[in-house]
Design a protein around this motif. Structure first.
Motif, PDB file in Angstrom:
ATOM      1  N   ASP B1171      -4.214   2.135  30.520  1.00 28.15           N
ATOM      2  CA  ASP B1171      -3.630   1.791  31.817  1.00 28.15           C
ATOM      3  C   ASP B1171      -4.187   2.710  32.884  1.00 28.15           C
ATOM      4  N   GLU B1172      -4.856   2.151  33.826  1.00 30.64           N
ATOM      5  CA  GLU B1172      -5.458   2.946  34.880  1.00 30.64           C
ATOM      6  C   GLU B1172      -4.395   3.651  35.717  1.00 30.64           C
ATOM      7  N   GLU B1173      -3.254   3.060  35.724  1.00 30.89           N
ATOM      8  CA  GLU B1173      -2.195   3.596  36.571  1.00 30.89           C
ATOM      9  C   GLU B1173      -1.759   4.982  36.143  1.00 30.89           C
ATOM     10  N   ARG B1177      -1.505  10.917  35.810  1.00 32.35           N
ATOM     11  CA  ARG B1177      -0.464  11.730  35.161  1.00 32.35           C
ATOM     12  C   ARG B1177      -0.823  12.097  33.730  1.00 32.35           C
ATOM     13  N   GLU B1178      -1.556  11.279  33.081  1.00 35.19           N
ATOM     14  CA  GLU B1178      -1.782  11.510  31.645  1.00 35.19           C
ATOM     15  C   GLU B1178      -3.260  11.644  31.328  1.00 35.19           C
ATOM     16  N   VAL B1179      -3.486  12.396  30.368  1.00 38.47           N
ATOM     17  CA  VAL B1179      -4.861  12.465  29.836  1.00 38.47           C
ATOM     18  C   VAL B1179      -4.795  11.989  28.399  1.00 38.47           C
ATOM     19  N   HIS B1180      -5.522  11.008  28.116  1.00 35.58           N
ATOM     20  CA  HIS B1180      -5.566  10.514  26.737  1.00 35.58           C
ATOM     21  C   HIS B1180      -7.016  10.296  26.360  1.00 35.58           C
ATOM     22  N   GLN B1181      -7.495  11.253  25.667  1.00 34.61           N
ATOM     23  CA  GLN B1181      -8.930  11.196  25.366  1.00 34.61           C
ATOM     24  C   GLN B1181      -9.158  11.331  23.866  1.00 34.61           C
ATOM     25  N   ARG B1182     -10.291  10.861  23.435  1.00 33.08           N
ATOM     26  CA  ARG B1182     -10.703  11.083  22.049  1.00 33.08           C
ATOM     27  C   ARG B1182     -12.094  11.673  22.096  1.00 33.08           C
ATOM     28  N   PHE B1183     -12.262  12.721  21.303  1.00 27.73           N
ATOM     29  CA  PHE B1183     -13.595  13.335  21.286  1.00 27.73           C
ATOM     30  C   PHE B1183     -14.462  12.633  20.264  1.00 27.73           C
ATOM     31  N   GLU B1184     -15.624  12.370  20.672  1.00 25.47           N
ATOM     32  CA  GLU B1184     -16.574  11.812  19.728  1.00 25.47           C
ATOM     33  C   GLU B1184     -17.805  12.680  19.736  1.00 25.47           C
ATOM     34  N   ARG B1185     -18.463  12.728  18.615  1.00 30.36           N
ATOM     35  CA  ARG B1185     -19.645  13.578  18.534  1.00 30.36           C
ATOM     36  C   ARG B1185     -20.876  12.708  18.413  1.00 30.36           C
TER      37      ARG B1185
END
Lengths: 175, 1634
Positions: B1171-1173, B1177-1185
């Motif tokens: 959700d771009e909205e 407020r939130e950071v939701h990331q996944r690290f990829e190598r």
């Protein structure tokens, strides 16, 4: 199958007329015995004692045998040699003893002998060194007659050996 | 008068003691018939026939009875009357005797006169003796007692009278002697010399004068007639006595008296007839096969005497049927076998010392430089000694002929001929045996004896005798049976053999006829002899009747027993029958009951009944049948027909000759080809003395008859005691020879000369299997013995060798042999105590075939009860041999299967000490198959897989299963071929294994040659120089600003210590940056993260957040993330090293193949916010190598170098999709040297700075030095050593010895390794002299670090040929090969040895380019560097070598970019060959050409498919573990695939990475529009599938967790010669763009 461990050492020799001795040793067994590990023969260093008359070699003996019979129980053969001041080797004595059949720690003394030559040989030996040796060293252990052999008693070789037996009771042999 | 009586008694005693068995009868006969003197006429007596003997005896007895009354009757006997009273010739003979005796006496007397009185006494003595013996002879008849008394009284009177006379005469004699004493010399002379006859007479004359009365008596003593007077005077009542006495008195010799009185048996052999019972015939039991021992030896004279005496004494006894027997049936004295052994059981004092006891004088000897052990080895090797002072001994071996009994070139006809010959030999033997045993005759004799006995039985009256005779009869019957059986068997065998011979001959004739030619010259002649039908018929009938009779007798004998048995059985049967009946009844009843539902029964009973009923009813025994004569007769006839010649059949005699000729012209192709190959086939022998080959005979053709006349004498001058003499027979054509067989020759006694030596015939056999296309039947190959497809058989090649062995001889006849007292043939010496040596086989079992030979040789009597035991066993052994033809298999099983092996293990042999096995605790296989023991043994024999086991479980159960399977692999691998998973390199693998084994063996030998300094570590005493240094260390230089690295002492790791690996990852240069070619990239809203980073760094190039992941032994650690293309981490990472089995010995560590992997990744944070909205407020990331590059450092390199430090080039793909390099950045960052040649484009590579060490540092094993054998010139070797030492003293860390070890463990000068070798044709298409292509090819050859190649051994240089065959090698092999290839291309190429990173000790290739630059070629990657480059992986140069010289680096710096490369400059480079020594002309160890196989496109395709499949399945399996799917995108894969060949043709595009990347992007343009592509191509020189999989896994491609990710895989394999494969893999992960 039954197993026998021999762990010990060839401590040394005493009672030999000359110093500067070393020893070739060999464990001989019958055909039913298989050496699993360890050396069954070897040669010690030359020991020239400064004090006392006992040569100490402290040569480790560690052999592990598996056997399928009691025949040919291991015996230790020793050939003591003398190294003179010129670095030449000559025989000082033959001897053998059976490894004790009871487990535990044993102190063994092997009496040794050497063949005596003729009078002439004795003279030669006295001046030039050298020794009489058996042409057929099998004779050391063979039970055939030696009645024509003239020998001279030499010193003793001291051996300490610990015998560990395994699985003999399975076959009804109580060591 | 007591005295004489006493004397008589005494005599009697003497008599009885001396001849105890003699009885009065004998004497009687003697005394009564003195005319029967055996000594004079015994033959007469004995030669008479039985009846005459009886008559004689009767006559004698009559005479004896008649005579006594005559004696008593004649009261006044005179000699004359007595003589006249007997028959006239009697008196005549006595007279003759009489005179003879007197003459004797006269002649004998040589005593002087004083003897005379004594003579008288003796006369009286003899008289008394005579009386004594006479009285003795008559002591039983009482009527003579009175006579005796009278007689003795008279005798006494006479004696007294006589005594008086004697005294008188004595006196006279004294006077005479006195007179004589006074006599003069003449008289004295006469006294001694004169004939005493004369003297006697003169004396008597004197006596006459003095004493008239007496002189008569005196004369009588000498004279003939005088006795009469004496006798008349003195005694003389019974005339018959006087006749004897008279003689005795006259003879005066007791001997003569005995002769007449006593019976002296004759020494002439007695007539045999006399010794047997009158109704007996002579039988020689020995001939009939009954054992009769040797009687003790008695001289025949004595024996005859004894026999005669017994005959004489017992003749009467026998006649009267006395039981006591003295003579056997053969007419000899009965005697027990000689109880005395022929040899002494107690050892006597042998003349010569037993050779085993022999001692030798050994001069004191010094151990050699290598310190070989002193003295002789204890077990038996002491015999192989030089013979002291015996140099002139010639042993001559004469190999005469080799005869083949079967050969693979035998044609069928030959085979048959050989068979025929064999059979014929059997036939001859049978004939011989037949003649020898003579069974027919024996049987006939027995029949006769039986008939006789039967008659005797009929007439025998006495119970006792009847019994005795019956017993005898029984024994005869038994014997007959046995012998008949034997005869039947023999004749049956004869008939069978004849039949066989005839069949063989017929087959052979047929074959000859069929093939139309003849290849053997055998001819069988059959002689026929017509037999008379009638004679045969009668004989046949007789025999049959007899047999039937016997059978009948047997039947009757057995009838009683059989009946009894029958009754017993019947009773038993009835019992069972009744029981069954009862049970059945019960059963029926129970059934009824149960149906009705009433009653009860015991369960046990029911069960019993049922059991009884269930068992089948025993058959009713049959009573013994009646004797069916017809039937028996028929049976016997049938049997006889088989074994005996039927009546009227012609008698055949066969004769085998070699008369016919071999046909020369043969049309048959197969036969011609056989003959052709036979004519090419040659035979030669090799002679081995004491196990060493000494001679080889010339080659000889096999003749048509398959006899090879070698006829060669090999004289051997020997200097060692001969122990063994062996001959090996080889056969073959010119090019190919094959070993046939080996035989041992007996060494002869020391006095045997060759001319006199016996020809030994020694059989041999070869087990090799040979098959021919021609008419040869082959050996060990099945063929039809008849030629028509029937009776399939096979034969091994076998035959006999005729050989003589003897000692040589000089021209003057001296035998050149060791003296007999010092040496005896080895058999008697070694096995003197063991006669079994001859007959036992290898396993200590006795072979019956050999035993037979031995028995015949030693003449063992099978009938001797002493040998009974032996014979039983032999018989048994033979039997079981027949019974069980497959004895071999059984024998094995019985050997291993049971602890209590029977006496006979299988057939054909037996053990003498059969109880030995019972003492064994188990079988040998139990030891061998015991996993624990196996493991212990493997560990102690240093087998690689097991040597590092510290603990081996004490119970078998604890040993993991399948642990030994790895050992069995090699043997299987060689056969599996294409089925194997790695078929491509199987050949090379096996070669490598072989080589490894060989090398290990060679170096194990080298390693065992220990020097003093290897064993003893002597701390050198401090000298003045070292002392000064010591003081220097006390006052260290104070330089706080110059950090000093303290060297850590290297140790040998002990148990309980941990080995740590410390890695310090410092920084990286030139990391590729993200370059997403997304056409929509301009839209920042979609690439939020990138956008943000861009905003942070403001630079596109900085868009990379890299970290390093380090993996080792499954452990994994990583550094934190550092941003930018030149990140700095300064992170320290620590690993704990795990050694297999906790073994930290250098040997194990050297074998460890683990690598330390450093992977550089880019960490990409993927936004997961849906959700771009919520973004603010939130950071939701996944690290990829994303994988960027990696570096692998083998553990061994760390171990060997302890410390690795520097900047390494990362192994990165030429194209990284989604990334680009910014070379300028690194340039700008100032790490490049400013003076870098700008001609070269900068390397597109990422570099990583690390520092790596192990803690604690471990010490390395010392490489083997100077212990190896060397074939170089001594001078050269010394020079090399000096050069090496000089260099080392100046630069201790630059170690290079110009002598290197080859695979055989020998030192070789390094220049020998260089030689121009043409690269494979396929590498250089169109004569393209591109060195890069060659380098590419060499680099593709799989690489293994030094230590892994030959574990535990360093500095071995295989030759290029070996390398190409192994298809794997370390840097040195690659470098040598590359140098040689470059040289052939006309380049100036050198091998550079030095330190490289990361591999440590390494080898590069240096080429001098035309531009004046020097290039260094990395042989493993195929890259080349300019010597001036900064980031050259070669960091230190030790030495440079080519075929002409070796140059050592003596410059202060060893970094290539700081060195001068002018090799001619002596101040920079010190050459090995220069002013002091020029390069000698040395042959190269390299071949001029390497044979390589063609590139195999088919194999490449197969491999490609395989790899593709493997990769896909691997990725999918890896992802499955993460619970992710693996969708594959084939469109992208196809386009990727198109890109790969270009990569190959650009050889990895080392130089043109950027261009390539653009190309790739263009190709993937359409794809990248739809997908975010992240991928890279990987390249491998194919060595192993695991390597590819491992590398792929390390990149972490599979870890993409993006939902909807797809994968694309493409593989390309380019084949090169010698199965070198270049493998390209393109892997990409595709994420659909949103």
């Amino acid at each position: 199958m039954a197993e026998v461990h021999l762990i010990g050492q060839i401590i040394g020799a005493s009672g030999f007329p000359k110093q500067g001795l070393f020893c070739k040793w060999n464990i001989q067994t019958g055909g039913a015995w298989k050496l699993l590990q360890g050396a069954k023969e070897g040669q010690t260093q030359v020991d020239t004692p400064n004090i006392g008359e006992t040569s100490y070699w402290s040569h480790p003996v560690d052999a592990h045998y598996a056997t399928r019979g009691l025949q040919g129980w291991p015996k230790i053969l020793v050939q003591v040699f003398h190294q003179d001041s010129l670095g030449r080797n000559s025989l000082a004595g033959y001897g053998f003893c059976h490894v004790p059949t009871s487990p535990g720690h044993h102190n063994l003394d092997i009496m040794t002998w050497r063949p005596a030559g003729s009078f002439r040989d004795t003279i030669v030996q006295h001046y030039l060194g050298g020794s009489h040796q058996l042409r057929n060293p099998e004779l050391m252990v063979s039970s055939s007659d030696r009645h024509r052999l003239t020998t001279i008693a030499m010193g003793k070789v001291h051996i300490q050996v610990g015998v560990i037996v395994r699985n003999f009771d399975k076959f009804g042999v109580e060591c | 008068m007591p005295r004489p009586v006493k004397k008589l008694e005494k005599l009697e005693m003497v008599e009885s003691r001396g001849l105890p068995p003699l009885k009065n009868k004998a004497k009687k006969s003697v005394s009564w018939s003195p005319q029967e003197k055996f000594s004079e006429q015994p033959p007469k007596f004995f030669q008479r026939q039985k009846s005459s003997i009886e008559e004689e005896v009767q006559a004698i007895e009559v005479q004896a009875e008649v005579k006594p009354p005559k004696k008593t009757g004649s009261t006044q006997p005179t000699p004359a009357s007595s003589s006249s009273s007997s028959s006239s010739d009697e008196s005549l003979s006595s007279d003759e005797h009489h005179s003879e005796v007197r003459d004797n006496f006269v002649a004998d007397v040589s005593t002087p006169i004083p003897e005379q009185p004594n003579r008288r006494t003796s006369r009286i003595d003899s008289l008394k003796g005579l009386g004594g013996s006479r009285s003795l002879s008559r002591q039983l008849s009482s009527r003579y007692v009175d006579h005796l008394r009278d007689e003795s009284a008279q005798a006494n009177a006479a004696f007294q009278e006589h005594q008086e006379r004697k005294n008188k005469r004595n006196r006279m004699a004294d006077i005479l002697v006195q007179d004589q004493n006074h006599a003069d010399d003449d008289e004295a002379y006469d006294f001694f010399t004169k004939n005493w006859d004369d003297l006697g007479t003169t004396k008597h004359d004197q006596e006459d004068e003095e004493d008239g009365d007496e002189e008569d008596g005196g004369e009588e003593a000498v004279g003939n007639d005088d006795t009469k007077t004496l006798v008349k005077d003195v005694i003389g009542q019974y005339g018959y006595e006087w006749t004897i006495t008279e003689k005795e008195v006259k003879s005066k010799r007791s001997k003569n008296a005995d002769k007449d009185l006593c019976f002296v048996p004759s020494t002439v052999q007695a007539e045999t007839n006399l010794k047997l019972n009158p109704n007996e015939k002579v039988r020689f039991l020995e001939e009939e096969g009954i054992y009769i021992g040797d009687p003790p030896f008695v001289p025949s004279r004595i024996q005859n005497k004894m026999e005669n005496r017994i005959l004489h004494e017992y003749l009467d006894g026998w006649r009267q049927g006395e039981q006591k027997r003295w003579f056997g049936q053969n007419g000899k004295l009965l005697a027990l076998p000689n109880p005395i052994l022929s040899h002494s059981t107690r050892p006597g004092e042998p003349e010569d010392l037993d050779p085993t006891l022999e001692t030798v004088y050994c001069a004191p000897h010094k151990p050699g430089p290598n310190g070989e052990p002193a003295g002789t080895n204890i077990p038996g090797s002491g015999l192989n000694q030089a013979m002291p002072g015996l140099v002139h001994c010639f042993l001559e071996v004469d190999i005469l002929t080799i005869v083949f009994h079967h050969h693979h070139l035998f044609s069928l006809e030959h085979y048959l001929a050989s068979k025929l010959r064999e059979r014929f030999a059997d036939y001859q033997e049978i004939l011989y045996r037949k003649a020898k045993l003579d069974l027919d005759r024996r049987i006939r004799v027995l029949y006769d004896a039986m008939t006789e006995l039967k008659e005797k039985l009929e007439i025998a009256v006495q119970q006792k005798e009847r019994e005795f005779q019956t017993r005898r009869f029984e024994s005869y019957r038994k014997e007959v049976k046995v012998i008949r059986e034997q005869r039947d068997e023999e004749s049956g065998r004869e008939r069978a053999t004849i039949k066989e011979i005839l069949t063989l001959w017929r087959t052979m004739r047929d074959i000859r006829r069929r093939q139309g030619y003849q290849s053997t010259n055998l001819k069988l002649t059959i002689h026929k002899e017509n037999a008379s039908l009638i004679d045969d018929q009668t004989q046949w009938e007789q025999e049959l009747t007899r047999e039937v009779d016997e059978a009948r007798d047997d039947y009757h004998d057995n009838l009683e027993f059989l009946t009894k048995e029958y009754e017993e059985e019947l009773r038993h049967w009835k019992q069972i029958h009744d029981m069954r009946k009862a049970a059945y009844k019960r059963h029926k009843k129970m059934k009824k009951d149960s149906e009705k539902g009433i009653g009860s029964a015991e369960v046990d009973e029911i069960a019993k009944d049922e059991e009884l009923l269930a068992s089948p009813e025993p058959e009713k025994p049959q009573p013994p049948g009646r004797f069916d004569e017809e039937h028996v007769r028929k049976m016997l006839e049938e049997k006889a027909r088989q074994t005996r010649r039927p009546p009227g059949e012609t008698i055949l005699t066969l004769e085998l000759s070699q008369s016919s000729n071999i046909d020369k012209d043969v049309q048959d192709n197969r036969e011609t080809s056989r003959r052709h190959s036979l004519s090419k086939m040659k035979i030669f022998v090799k002679l081995f003395f004491n196990g060493k080959e000494v001679c080889q005979s010339s080659t000889k053709h096999i003749g048509e008859d398959f006899t090879v006349p070698i006829a060669q004498i090999f004289p051997l001058q020997i200097t060692q005691w001969p122990e063994t003499l062996k001959v090996q027979i080889f056969e073959g054509t010119k090019l190919k020879t094959s070993f046939l067989s080996e035989i041992s020759l007996p060494i002869c006694e020391s006095d045997t000369v060759l001319d006199k030596a016996d020809v030994n015939i020694i059989p041999f056999q070869s087990t090799s299997r040979v098959k021919h296309d021609n008419s040869g039947v082959g050996s060990c190959v099945d063929f039809s013995a008849n030629g028509d497809g029937s009776s399939i058989t096979s034969q091994p090649t076998h035959g006999k060798v005729f050989v003589r062995v003897g000692w040589g001889r000089t021209s003057d006849g001296t035998i050149l042999s060791p003296p007999a007292e010092k040496w005896s043939p080895p058999k008697s010496r070694m096995y003197g105590q063991d006669p079994l040596e001859d007959i036992t086989d290898v396993n200590g079992r006795i072979e019956s075939a050999k035993l037979d030979v031995w028995m015949t040789k030693n003449e063992i009597d099978p009938m001797d009860p002493k040998n009974q035991d032996l014979m039983d066993r032999v018989l048994e052994a033979g039997k079981s041999n027949v019974d069980r033809p497959d004895s071999n298999d059984r024998n094995e099983s019985s050997n291993s299967g049971s602890g209590y092996a029977p006496t006979l293990q299988g057939g054909g042999h037996f053990r003498l000490d059969d109880y030995h096995d019972q003492f064994l605790l188990g079988t040998s296989s139990a030891i061998e198959n015991n996993p624990r023991f196996q493991m212990l043994k493997l560990r102690s024999s240093q087998v690689a897989e097991f040597k590092n086991y510290r603990m081996i479980p004490i119970n078998d159960k604890e040993i993991p299963r399948g642990i030994f399977e790895s050992l069995k692999k090699p043997s299987l691998g060689s056969k599996q071929g294409l089925l194997d998973t790695e078929p491509l390199r199987q050949k090379f693998k096996t070669y490598l294994e072989q080589l490894r084994e060989e090398v290990n063996h060679n170096f194990a030998i080298a390693r065992h040659k220990k020097r003093h300094c290897d064993v003893i570590n002597e701390v050198p005493l401090p000298t003045s120089g070292t002392m000064a240094m010591l003081f220097g260390e006390m006052v260290p230089a104070q330089r706080p600003l110059k950090p000093y690295r303290f060297p850590r002492p290297k140790i040998i790791l002990l148990d309980g210590q941990d080995l740590k690996i410390l890695i310090s990852v410092v920084r990286a240069f030139d990391v590729p940056v993200r370059n997403d070619m997304d056409p929509l990239q301009s839209n920042p809203s979609l690439q939020g993260k990138n956008h943000r980073e861009e905003s942070i760094h403001g630079m596109k190039e900085n868009l990379v957040r890299s970290f390093v992941e380090v993996r080792f032994q499954g452990q994994c650690q990583k550094t934190p993330v550092a941003p930018g293309p030149n990140p700095a981490w300064n992170e320290e990472i620590e690993f704990t090293f795990k050694s297999p089995n906790n073994d930290f010995s250098s040997d194990t560590l050297n074998r460890i193949k683990d690598n330390l992997h450093l992977h550089l990744f880019d960490e990409v944070a993927v936004d997961m916010l849906e959700d771009e909205e919520e973004r603010p407020r939130e950071v939701h990331q996944r690290f990829e190598r994303k994988w960027l590059g990696s570096l692998a450092i083998p553990f061994v390199t760390m171990y060997r170098n302890t410390r690795i430090e520097g900047t390494f080039k990362l192994h990165s793909p030429p194209v990284l999709l989604g990334y680009e390099r910014t070379g300028q950045t690194s340039m700008a960052s100032g790490f490049w040297r400013e003076n870098t040649d700008m001609d070269q484009p900068p390397k597109e590579a990422t570099y990583l700075s690390i520092y790596l060490t192990i803690n604690p540092p471990l010490s390395n094993p010392e490489p083997i030095k100077e212990k190896l054998e060397c074939e170089e010139d001594d001078n050269l070797v010394r020079h090399c050593e000096k050069w090496h030492r000089d260099l080392m003293s100046k630069f201790p860390n630059r170690v290079f010895s110009p002598m290197v070890a080859d695979l055989t463990g020998k030192s070789v000068l390094v220049t020998r390794y260089f030689r121009a070798i043409r690269p494979p044709h396929d590498v250089l298409e169109n004569n393209d002299q591109n060195p890069e292509k060659v380098a590419w090819f060499v680099a593709l050859i799989p690489y293994l670090p030094r230590n892994a190649l030959f574990p535990g051994i360093q500095a071995i240089w295989p030759t290029c040929e070996q390398f190409i065959k192994m298809m794997v090698g370390s840097e040195v092999e690659h470098a040598v090969l590359m140098t040689n290839y470059f040289t052939s291309l006309g380049k100036k190429a050198y091998l550079v040895l030095g330190q490289g990173i990361p591999e440590g000790q390494t080898a590069y290739v240096l080429t001098a380019e035309e531009s004046g630059q020097h290039w260094l070629w990395n042989v493993v990657t195929g890259e080349h560097f300019n010597t001036s480059e900064t980031f050259c992986p070669l960091v230190g140069v030790t030495a440079v070598a080519n075929e002409s010289n070796v140059w050592g680096n003596v410059q202060s710096s060893d970094a290539p970019n700081r060195m001068k490369w002018d090799l001619t400059n002596g101040s920079d480079w010190t050459p090995l060959f220069g002013s002091h020594l020029t390069l000698p002309d040395l042959s190269s160890v390299q071949p001029t050409q390497l044979s390589t196989s063609q590139p195999d496109q088919r194999a490449a395709t197969t491999l490609k498919d395989k790899i593709e499949k493997k990769i896909k399945s691997h990725i999918s399996s890896l992802r499955k573990r993460l619970k992710l799917g693996t969708p594959l995108n084939f469109t992208v894969a196809a386009s990727l695939k198109r890109l790969l060949p270009a990569l190959e043709s650009n050889r990895g595009g080392i130089a043109e990475g950027r261009i390539l990347a653009t190309e790739h992007l263009a190709e993937l343009k359409s794809a990248s529009a739809a997908y975010k592509i992240c991928g890279f191509p990987l390249h491998f020189g194919y060595s192993h599938m695991d390597q590819i999989v491992e590398a792929l896994e390390a990149t972490g491609v599979h870890l993409n967790r993006e939902p909807g990710v797809e994968f694309a895989v493409a593989v390309h394999v380019e084949p090169f010669p010698q199965t070198v494969m270049s493998v390209w893999i393109y892997v990409a992960s595709l994420v659909r763009r949103r």
